[in-house]
Design a protein around this motif. Sequence first.
Motif, PDB file in Angstrom:
ATOM      1  N   ALA A  20     -28.721   2.201 -14.355  1.00 37.12           N
ATOM      2  CA  ALA A  20     -29.324   1.825 -15.871  1.00 37.12           C
ATOM      3  C   ALA A  20     -30.420   0.450 -15.324  1.00 37.12           C
ATOM      4  O   ALA A  20     -30.918   0.496 -16.005  1.00 37.12           O
ATOM      5  N   GLY A  27     -33.339   5.667 -17.112  1.00 39.99           N
ATOM      6  CA  GLY A  27     -32.519   5.686 -18.189  1.00 39.99           C
ATOM      7  C   GLY A  27     -32.033   6.426 -19.059  1.00 39.99           C
ATOM      8  O   GLY A  27     -30.318   7.608 -19.183  1.00 39.99           O
ATOM      9  N   ALA A  43     -29.130   8.105 -16.233  1.00 40.53           N
ATOM     10  CA  ALA A  43     -28.499   7.054 -16.666  1.00 40.53           C
ATOM     11  C   ALA A  43     -27.323   7.027 -18.048  1.00 40.53           C
ATOM     12  O   ALA A  43     -25.952   7.035 -17.276  1.00 40.53           O
ATOM     13  N   SER A  44     -27.894   7.738 -18.961  1.00 38.55           N
ATOM     14  CA  SER A  44     -26.734   7.749 -20.013  1.00 38.55           C
ATOM     15  C   SER A  44     -25.887   9.463 -19.631  1.00 38.55           C
ATOM     16  O   SER A  44     -24.838   9.554 -20.416  1.00 38.55           O
TER      17      SER A  44
END
Length: 138
Positions: free
Chosen positions: A24, A70, A73-74
Amino acid sequence: MSQALLAGISRTTEPQTMLRRFLALDAVVTGANGLAYALASRPLARLLGVDAALLLELGLFLTAFAAGVGYLASRPRPSATAVKLVVDANVLWAVLSAVALVAWLSPSTAGALWIPMQAATVAGFAALQWSALRAVRG
């Protein structure tokens, strides 16, 4: 990047959480850099002493790359293969930045400082992500 920031981000007993946090952070920093390159390519090109079209193209690429990182990372459990690709891309970026500085570019003083600094930051992300991935797998 300060040690206090890294200590705060990595402070967890769950390696998966640490990995996701490092991904992130990479996405945020890369996305900000990409947006700056894309939206302010001309003034940044003058400051850094590089081609504005190159910065625009890099900015668009970095923005898309940051979105992918991103997304990764989620995920509750990012794919090891995908994380390895991010690490490899970060290492490649750092190496190509150094090569470009020596072989292709003739930057201003600001550019000659910025290019190695951002390459070192990206290499740092690669090292942190690889270390966290190893902790997840180990």
